[in-house]
Design an enzyme around this catalytic site. Structure first.
Site, PDB file in Angstrom:
ATOM      1  N   TYR A   1      -6.909 -21.602  44.101  1.00  0.00           N
ATOM      2  CA  TYR A   1      -7.385 -20.296  43.191  1.00  0.00           C
ATOM      3  C   TYR A   1      -6.499 -19.984  42.043  1.00  0.00           C
ATOM      4  O   TYR A   1      -5.095 -20.100  42.337  1.00  0.00           O
ATOM      5  CB  TYR A   1      -7.566 -19.098  43.992  1.00  0.00           C
ATOM      6  CG  TYR A   1      -8.048 -18.093  43.054  1.00  0.00           C
ATOM      7  CD1 TYR A   1      -9.280 -18.227  42.516  1.00  0.00           C
ATOM      8  CD2 TYR A   1      -7.101 -16.912  42.419  1.00  0.00           C
ATOM      9  CE1 TYR A   1      -9.983 -17.061  41.712  1.00  0.00           C
ATOM     10  CE2 TYR A   1      -7.637 -16.124  41.470  1.00  0.00           C
ATOM     11  CZ  TYR A   1      -9.057 -16.204  41.120  1.00  0.00           C
ATOM     12  OH  TYR A   1      -9.233 -15.356  40.283  1.00  0.00           O
TER      13      TYR A   1
ATOM     14  N   TRP B   1      -6.065 -19.162  37.362  1.00  0.00           N
ATOM     15  CA  TRP B   1      -6.511 -19.399  36.142  1.00  0.00           C
ATOM     16  C   TRP B   1      -6.078 -20.588  35.589  1.00  0.00           C
ATOM     17  O   TRP B   1      -6.806 -20.747  34.271  1.00  0.00           O
ATOM     18  CB  TRP B   1      -6.215 -18.003  35.295  1.00  0.00           C
ATOM     19  CG  TRP B   1      -7.363 -17.207  35.606  1.00  0.00           C
ATOM     20  CD1 TRP B   1      -7.748 -16.565  36.583  1.00  0.00           C
ATOM     21  CD2 TRP B   1      -7.755 -16.358  34.361  1.00  0.00           C
ATOM     22  NE1 TRP B   1      -8.636 -15.623  36.242  1.00  0.00           N
ATOM     23  CE2 TRP B   1      -9.012 -15.614  34.785  1.00  0.00           C
ATOM     24  CE3 TRP B   1      -7.836 -16.560  32.964  1.00  0.00           C
ATOM     25  CZ2 TRP B   1      -9.715 -14.729  34.158  1.00  0.00           C
ATOM     26  CZ3 TRP B   1      -8.666 -15.740  32.120  1.00  0.00           C
ATOM     27  CH2 TRP B   1      -9.618 -14.901  32.659  1.00  0.00           C
TER      28      TRP B   1
HETATM   29  N1  LIG Z   1      -2.216  -6.237  43.124  1.00  0.00           N
HETATM   30  C1  LIG Z   1      -2.832  -6.823  42.409  1.00  0.00           C
HETATM   31  N2  LIG Z   1      -3.060  -8.265  42.497  1.00  0.00           N
HETATM   32  C2  LIG Z   1      -3.951  -9.070  41.796  1.00  0.00           C
HETATM   33  C3  LIG Z   1      -4.833  -8.371  40.764  1.00  0.00           C
HETATM   34  C4  LIG Z   1      -4.505  -6.895  40.763  1.00  0.00           C
HETATM   35  O1  LIG Z   1      -5.410  -6.359  40.128  1.00  0.00           O
HETATM   36  N3  LIG Z   1      -3.607  -6.151  41.477  1.00  0.00           N
HETATM   37  N4  LIG Z   1      -5.583  -8.835  40.117  1.00  0.00           N
HETATM   38  C5  LIG Z   1      -6.046 -10.209  40.633  1.00  0.00           C
HETATM   39  C6  LIG Z   1      -6.841 -11.101  39.773  1.00  0.00           C
HETATM   40  S1  LIG Z   1      -7.980 -10.323  38.925  1.00  0.00           S
HETATM   41  C7  LIG Z   1      -6.532 -12.311  39.364  1.00  0.00           C
HETATM   42  S2  LIG Z   1      -7.689 -13.238  38.315  1.00  0.00           S
HETATM   43  C8  LIG Z   1      -5.389 -13.037  40.093  1.00  0.00           C
HETATM   44  C9  LIG Z   1      -4.707 -13.985  38.985  1.00  0.00           C
HETATM   45  O2  LIG Z   1      -3.742 -14.997  39.734  1.00  0.00           O
HETATM   46  P1  LIG Z   1      -3.395 -16.325  39.157  1.00  0.00           P
HETATM   47  O3  LIG Z   1      -4.605 -17.020  38.420  1.00  0.00           O
HETATM   48  O4  LIG Z   1      -3.131 -17.203  40.214  1.00  0.00           O
HETATM   49  O5  LIG Z   1      -2.542 -16.211  38.112  1.00  0.00           O
HETATM   50  P2  LIG Z   1      -1.805 -16.878  36.936  1.00  0.00           P
HETATM   51  O6  LIG Z   1      -0.542 -16.364  36.646  1.00  0.00           O
HETATM   52  O7  LIG Z   1      -2.687 -16.948  35.746  1.00  0.00           O
HETATM   53  O8  LIG Z   1      -1.377 -18.330  37.775  1.00  0.00           O
HETATM   54  C10 LIG Z   1      -1.989 -19.531  37.058  1.00  0.00           C
HETATM   55  C11 LIG Z   1      -0.589 -20.513  37.311  1.00  0.00           C
HETATM   56  O9  LIG Z   1      -1.265 -21.778  37.095  1.00  0.00           O
HETATM   57  C12 LIG Z   1      -0.004 -22.638  36.315  1.00  0.00           C
HETATM   58  N5  LIG Z   1      -0.752 -23.387  35.337  1.00  0.00           N
HETATM   59  C13 LIG Z   1      -1.208 -23.104  34.061  1.00  0.00           C
HETATM   60  N6  LIG Z   1      -1.792 -24.106  33.581  1.00  0.00           N
HETATM   61  C14 LIG Z   1      -1.699 -25.321  34.359  1.00  0.00           C
HETATM   62  C15 LIG Z   1      -1.789 -26.712  34.407  1.00  0.00           C
HETATM   63  O10 LIG Z   1      -2.312 -27.139  33.474  1.00  0.00           O
HETATM   64  N7  LIG Z   1      -1.602 -27.267  35.267  1.00  0.00           N
HETATM   65  C16 LIG Z   1      -1.017 -26.687  36.484  1.00  0.00           C
HETATM   66  N8  LIG Z   1      -0.791 -27.586  37.600  1.00  0.00           N
HETATM   67  N9  LIG Z   1      -0.672 -25.661  36.536  1.00  0.00           N
HETATM   68  C17 LIG Z   1      -1.054 -24.839  35.680  1.00  0.00           C
HETATM   69  C18 LIG Z   1       0.561 -21.402  35.476  1.00  0.00           C
HETATM   70  O11 LIG Z   1       1.981 -21.801  35.339  1.00  0.00           O
HETATM   71  C19 LIG Z   1       0.671 -20.419  36.399  1.00  0.00           C
HETATM   72  O12 LIG Z   1       1.480 -20.325  37.467  1.00  0.00           O
HETATM   73  O13 LIG Z   1      -4.288 -12.163  40.201  1.00  0.00           O
HETATM   74  C20 LIG Z   1      -4.999 -11.128  41.170  1.00  0.00           C
HETATM   75  N10 LIG Z   1      -3.877 -10.131  42.000  1.00  0.00           N
HETATM   76  N1  LIG Z   2      -3.598  -8.485  29.131  1.00  0.00           N
HETATM   77  C1  LIG Z   2      -4.426  -8.990  30.215  1.00  0.00           C
HETATM   78  N2  LIG Z   2      -5.647  -8.673  30.258  1.00  0.00           N
HETATM   79  C2  LIG Z   2      -6.236  -9.420  31.317  1.00  0.00           C
HETATM   80  C3  LIG Z   2      -5.655  -9.934  32.445  1.00  0.00           C
HETATM   81  C4  LIG Z   2      -4.025  -9.754  32.573  1.00  0.00           C
HETATM   82  O1  LIG Z   2      -3.734 -10.293  33.354  1.00  0.00           O
HETATM   83  N3  LIG Z   2      -3.716  -9.401  31.493  1.00  0.00           N
HETATM   84  N4  LIG Z   2      -6.269 -10.203  33.467  1.00  0.00           N
HETATM   85  C5  LIG Z   2      -7.679 -10.721  33.370  1.00  0.00           C
HETATM   86  C6  LIG Z   2      -8.374 -10.735  34.620  1.00  0.00           C
HETATM   87  S1  LIG Z   2      -8.387 -12.090  35.442  1.00  0.00           S
HETATM   88  C7  LIG Z   2      -9.525  -9.830  35.111  1.00  0.00           C
HETATM   89  S2  LIG Z   2     -10.355 -10.011  36.452  1.00  0.00           S
HETATM   90  C8  LIG Z   2      -9.880  -8.489  34.298  1.00  0.00           C
HETATM   91  C9  LIG Z   2      -9.506  -7.522  35.333  1.00  0.00           C
HETATM   92  O2  LIG Z   2     -10.111  -6.318  34.921  1.00  0.00           O
HETATM   93  P1  LIG Z   2      -9.856  -4.833  35.743  1.00  0.00           P
HETATM   94  O3  LIG Z   2      -9.733  -5.391  37.089  1.00  0.00           O
HETATM   95  O4  LIG Z   2     -10.790  -4.019  35.331  1.00  0.00           O
HETATM   96  O5  LIG Z   2      -8.261  -4.460  35.263  1.00  0.00           O
HETATM   97  P2  LIG Z   2      -7.021  -3.653  35.640  1.00  0.00           P
HETATM   98  O6  LIG Z   2      -6.164  -3.304  34.454  1.00  0.00           O
HETATM   99  O7  LIG Z   2      -6.703  -4.196  36.808  1.00  0.00           O
HETATM  100  O8  LIG Z   2      -8.070  -2.137  35.843  1.00  0.00           O
HETATM  101  C10 LIG Z   2      -8.228  -1.518  34.835  1.00  0.00           C
HETATM  102  C11 LIG Z   2      -8.202  -0.114  35.180  1.00  0.00           C
HETATM  103  O9  LIG Z   2      -9.076   0.514  36.320  1.00  0.00           O
HETATM  104  C12 LIG Z   2      -8.236   1.646  36.428  1.00  0.00           C
HETATM  105  N5  LIG Z   2      -8.448   1.894  38.025  1.00  0.00           N
HETATM  106  C13 LIG Z   2      -7.894   1.515  39.101  1.00  0.00           C
HETATM  107  N6  LIG Z   2      -8.338   1.985  40.353  1.00  0.00           N
HETATM  108  C14 LIG Z   2      -9.197   2.879  39.889  1.00  0.00           C
HETATM  109  C15 LIG Z   2     -10.189   3.665  40.633  1.00  0.00           C
HETATM  110  O10 LIG Z   2     -10.193   3.652  41.800  1.00  0.00           O
HETATM  111  N7  LIG Z   2     -10.909   4.431  39.962  1.00  0.00           N
HETATM  112  C16 LIG Z   2     -11.036   4.405  38.451  1.00  0.00           C
HETATM  113  N8  LIG Z   2     -11.864   5.050  37.939  1.00  0.00           N
HETATM  114  N9  LIG Z   2     -10.097   3.579  37.779  1.00  0.00           N
HETATM  115  C17 LIG Z   2      -9.206   2.795  38.701  1.00  0.00           C
HETATM  116  C18 LIG Z   2      -6.743   1.343  36.287  1.00  0.00           C
HETATM  117  O11 LIG Z   2      -6.145   2.626  35.687  1.00  0.00           O
HETATM  118  C19 LIG Z   2      -6.656   0.398  35.551  1.00  0.00           C
HETATM  119  O12 LIG Z   2      -6.042   0.442  34.454  1.00  0.00           O
HETATM  120  O13 LIG Z   2      -8.740  -8.477  33.410  1.00  0.00           O
HETATM  121  C20 LIG Z   2      -8.489  -9.388  32.560  1.00  0.00           C
HETATM  122  N10 LIG Z   2      -7.743  -9.261  31.377  1.00  0.00           N
HETATM  123 MO   LIG Z   3      -9.268 -11.796  37.691  1.00  0.00          MO
END
Ligand SMILES: Nc1nc2c(c(=O)[nH]1)N[C@H]1C(S)=C(S)[C@@H](COP(=O)(O)OP(=O)(O)OC[C@H]3O[C@@H](n4cnc5c(=O)[nH]c(N)nc54)[C@H](O)[C@@H]3O)O[C@H]1N2
Ligand SMILES: Nc1nc2c(c(=O)[nH]1)N[C@H]1C(S)=C(S)[C@@H](COP(=O)(O)OP(=O)(O)OC[C@H]3O[C@@H](n4cnc5c(=O)[nH]c(N)nc54)[C@H](O)[C@@H]3O)O[C@H]1N2
Ligand SMILES: [Mo]
Length: 771
Positions: A118, A120
């Site tokens: 998994y 991005w």
């Molecule tokens: N506590 C907490 N944890 C969360 C979340 C949260 O809200 N709270 N949000 C979650 C969410 S929504 C998401 S989507 C995940 C994201 O989690 P990830 O998608 O695992 O996070 P990234 O940092 O985007 O990791 C991508 C990795 O791929 C590598 N990469 C980029 N391009 C390439 C390439 O071309 N080849 C190879 N081999 N590697 C490459 C980058 O260097 C990086 O280390 O995190 C989750 N974790």
């Molecule tokens: N800059 C930046 N943008 C991103 C990403 C990133 O890593 N960096 N990740 C991308 C990805 S993979 C995803 S999936 C999306 C994720 O999108 P989200 O999951 O929606 O993003 P978050 O910033 O984790 O959360 C949004 C807000 O929800 C609020 N929140 C948390 N818990 C609760 C709750 O119980 N109730 C309410 N009402 N609000 C709550 C928090 O204040 C938080 O700031 O964002 C995307 N956009």
């Molecule tokens: Mo995500």
């Protein structure tokens, strides 16, 4: 000025794209110049992280093998994560890896290989690392244990089809930003619609339109209500109202609004009768016939810590208005995350708004740039994955459970299955030590493997845990095609710089590995990278022609032009609009063909943590005396996840090298914490450091530490492990959202916080490991 400086040839700016937007860049050997795409009205500042990334010392220059694996061979090993690595040349490392893959397949079968991988990855369609590793495992070994769903929407993806329709259609082909700007009277944004989030999209977009659309709506008089523990989850420009309920109580708040509509007799009963199924079951719960508790505003006020009158007034103010309910991904990334996603649909149905222009329910609008846009008439080209002979899978966030509990049963969406016994994991394009929860447990989980392989360009904690680390190029070091389903610009992503050190494209790595497994042709189909780009482009070009669109230029013409604008489909309101105008002719793809206010299917699963109608379910982990604060661990402003955490924009926004944690001034004062102090967050799982920023934009019982700081663990007497950099996943719990979705629940945790007065440990996350 020296004449040589004025005459020195400037490298040409070439087009490229990333998840944070389209841009052009030029590299002169020491510095990268980056410019957002000229058509982008609101470029994402994350782009600046690229400036000093190309030759950063944290890049991996050569293939590496972990010492313990080399000395003792494959097998479970507690040294993973703290062991040294040794360099090995490409030829030898690929041969050793190929024989390990063959050994695994022959002795344990593909069922022992986890290829979920998994993450991005990067934006290009062809070099998308996850697609590459999946195709490789399928075409060379016959398959792998996969993962389903995402960390983004692990609860919503399995829930929504039971209730209203597939997530893609509810999130992506529903209410557009244009409709919002033109028609909406009230936006009830649960979890807000933070611009930092909506300026990101997998694959990247060339125009960030969210700010403009919200401003236009606000100017027209649209009322925005930010329901979130953080004030700035809606942009300041639109003068949003702020309601800050206790985290994880949104379902109670929504129930109370519907209860008030019931009391006032302002429910849209015609809509419910014509378009919904299950009202009676839901009403029994709403009124307390089934459990003795009426879900009144007074009831919700106590749970949510929002004044009763405010909820009553809010409910009354929605009647007769074009109301749009949004529920951000974050709300479902915690225990019982299915409930607010379901209840959001019920609330919009109770108001009779589903399917109206600018009204109803758009799950996740405002969390990613893909939502709220028109869809392209051009199908996105992507690398075919081949077929996977292994049927076993896990919901993506159950990775540590799977590794630690092979053979044990787990529940998922009405099914009960055993966890497969995994002995080898291959990761490319993800960072589990960013995305997963309870990182100490994750570390133990990876120690159970025989072999752990990681393709990475930088020394993430995941790479440091690997037995074999294969250095990959950054996106800027290769040609690719940038295309998404929602942005009309297709981009010729051109190579900006030569590969770093001995790093190679994932494609080349997998092609050479396939060769050693006797499967080169099956993997490559005889194409080199450039021929694949042309092939993917051609495939899409033909699709467009078939769809009766204007003929697109040839690949060579497209490549020379650098980009191509393609037609988009009309904004037709999608599934919900069609359903509203003809509920019998175009029913919803749910069991009843209607919106399921209650679901007999879900009820039949018998899950106490996901009953047959949306419900307020108190979490197992609420604040206690030891851990009195809610931790919001949300997405970072300054980067995408952990990517380029060492980059300029990210680093400029740390203090003393630590991630910044926001807390209310009263919460800080009670602990003698001042602005800029280093603080320690901890709970029963571990601890981490951060720099304190005092802000009234945070609820008093909430502290916020975004994700993204690279895991930098040190042994700690009191807490076991402390991350000295500020990765919140050391203190988030590894729970599934419920037996239905088993999604990631990492958004919210509970912690204590105090000032950290010890000498400050240095950050080592960005130093290459001992070699
Ligand atoms: N506590 C907490 N944890 C969360 C979340 C949260 O809200 N709270 N949000 C979650 C969410 S929504 C998401 S989507 C995940 C994201 O989690 P990830 O998608 O695992 O996070 P990234 O940092 O985007 O990791 C991508 C990795 O791929 C590598 N990469 C980029 N391009 C390439 C390439 O071309 N080849 C190879 N081999 N590697 C490459 C980058 O260097 C990086 O280390 O995190 C989750 N974790
Ligand atoms: N800059 C930046 N943008 C991103 C990403 C990133 O890593 N960096 N990740 C991308 C990805 S993979 C995803 S999936 C999306 C994720 O999108 P989200 O999951 O929606 O993003 P978050 O910033 O984790 O959360 C949004 C807000 O929800 C609020 N929140 C948390 N818990 C609760 C709750 O119980 N109730 C309410 N009402 N609000 C709550 C928090 O204040 C938080 O700031 O964002 C995307 N956009
Ligand atoms: Mo995500």
């Amino acid at each position: 000025m020296q004449p040589s400086e004025t005459t020195r040839a400037q490298p040409e700016m070439k087009p490229h794209s990333a998840h944070w937007g389209a841009f052009s860049a030029a590299w002169d050997g020491t510095e990268l110049k980056v410019q957002p795409h000229p058509r982008d009205p609101d470029p994402n500042p994350i782009i600046d992280n690229l400036v000093d990334a190309l030759r950063h010392p944290v890049r991996i220059a050569r293939p590496m093998v972990r010492k313990g694996w080399l000395e003792n061979g494959p097998g479970p090993d507690a040294r993973r994560g703290s062991d040294d690595h040794v360099e090995m040349d490409w030829d030898e490392v690929l041969s050793r890896l190929a024989s390990e893959l063959r050994r695994m397949q022959q002795t344990h079968g593909c069922e022992a290989i986890f290829g979920g991988s998994y993450g991005w990855s990067s934006a290009g369609r062809f070099h998308h690392a996850q697609s590459q590793v999946h195709r490789f495992l399928n075409t060379t070994l016959g398959g792998y244990v996969r993962s389903v769903n995402t960390y983004s929407a692990g609860a919503a993806v399995p829930l929504l089809p039971h209730v209203i329709g597939p997530m893609e259609q509810v999130a992506r082909q529903n209410v557009t930003l244009e409709q919002l700007a033109e028609h909406t009277d009230v936006v009830l944004a649960f979890g807000g619609m933070a611009l930092k989030n909506s300026r990101v999209a997998s694959g990247g977009v060339s125009q960030h339109k969210e700010r403009g659309a919200m401003e236009a709506a606000a100017k027209r008089g649209c009322r925005f209500i930010n329901i979130s523990p953080l004030r700035d989850d809606l942009p300041a420009e639109i003068n949003a109202e702020w309601i800050a309920p206790v985290p994880m109580t949104d379902t109670a708040l929504m129930l109370a609004i519907v209860h008030q509509l019931w009391l006032d007799n302002t429910l849209d009963r015609d809509f419910i009768a014509r378009y919904c199924d299950g009202w009676n079951t839901f009403e029994d719960y709403l009124l307390g016939r089934s459990d003795g508790i009426a879900k009144s505003c007074a009831w919700a006020a106590r749970i949510c810590d929002v004044p009763e009158q405010r909820i009553t007034e809010l409910a009354r103010s929605l009647v007769g208005k074009r109301v749009l309910v949004t529920v951000s991904h974050s709300l479902q990334r915690s225990e019982h995350g299915e409930q607010p996603v379901w209840m959001g649909a019920v609330l919009a149905a109770a108001l009779g708004q589903l399917g109206l222009p600018g009204g109803g329910y758009n799950y996740a609008l405002g969390t990613l740039a893909h939502y709220g846009r028109r869809n392209n008439a051009w199908p996105v080209a992507s690398l075919p994955q081949g077929s996977n002979s292994v049927k076993a899978f896990i919901p993506v966030a159950r990775i540590a459970d799977m590794l630690l509990h092979p053979g044990e049963p787990f529940d998922y969406d009405g099914q009960r299955m055993p966890y497969p016994h995994i002995r080898l994991a291959y990761w490319a394009g993800g960072n589990p030590f960013h995305h997963h929860q309870d990182l100490r447990r994750l570390s133990r989980a990876f120690q159970t493997l025989d072999t752990f392989i990681v393709n990475e360009s930088v020394w993430t904690a995941t790479a440091r845990h690997a037995d074999i680390v294969l250095p990959t190029t950054l996106t800027l070091e290769r040609d690719d095609i940038g295309a998404t389903p929602t942005d009309p610009l297709v981009i010729a992503m051109k190579r900006i710089a030569e590969p770093y050190g001995e790093s190679r494209d994932d494609y080349r790595i997998f092609s050479d590995l396939a060769e050693r497994l006797g499967k080169r042709e099956a993997f490559t189909e005889g194409r080199d990278a450039r021929q694949w780009l042309a092939h993917l482009y051609e495939h899409a070009r033909r699709g467009l022609e078939k769809a009766g669109q204007q003929p697109a230029p040839s690949f060579e013409e497209f490549w020379a032009q650098g980009e191509l604008l393609i037609p988009q489909l009309p904004d037709d309101g999608g599934l919900l609009r069609a359903f509203r105008s003809d509920p019998e002719g175009t029913p919803l793809p749910t069991p009843s063909g209607k919106v399921q206010l209650a679901s007999t299917t879900i009820a039949s699963f018998g899950y106490p943590d996901c009953p047959g109608h949306p419900a307020h379910l108190p979490p197992q982990h609420a604040p206690t005396k030891e851990h009195p604060l809610w931790l919001v661990a949300n997405q970072p402003y300054t980067k995408l996840h952990s990517q380029l955490d060492f980059g300029r924009y990210s680093m400029e926004n740390k203090r003393q090298g630590r991630e910044i944690c926001r807390l209310h001034p009263d919460t800080a004062a009670a602990r003698e914490i001042k602005e800029g102090d280093i603080i320690q967050l901890h709970n029963e799982l571990g601890a981490c450091l951060a720099s304190a920023h005092l802000s009234e934009d945070v609820r008093k019982d909430v502290i916020q530490l975004p994700t993204g700081a690279w895991y930098d663990p040190r042994p700690d007497e009191k807490h076991g492990v402390i991350c000295v950099h500020g990765n919140p996943n050391i203190v988030t719990r590894d729970l599934g959202t419920s037996a239905l979705g088993q999604g990631c629940a990492g958004q919210i945790s509970t912690v204590q916080v105090e000032r950290y007065d010890e000498p400050l440990p240095p950050i080592r996350a960005f130093d290459p490991p001992a070699i």
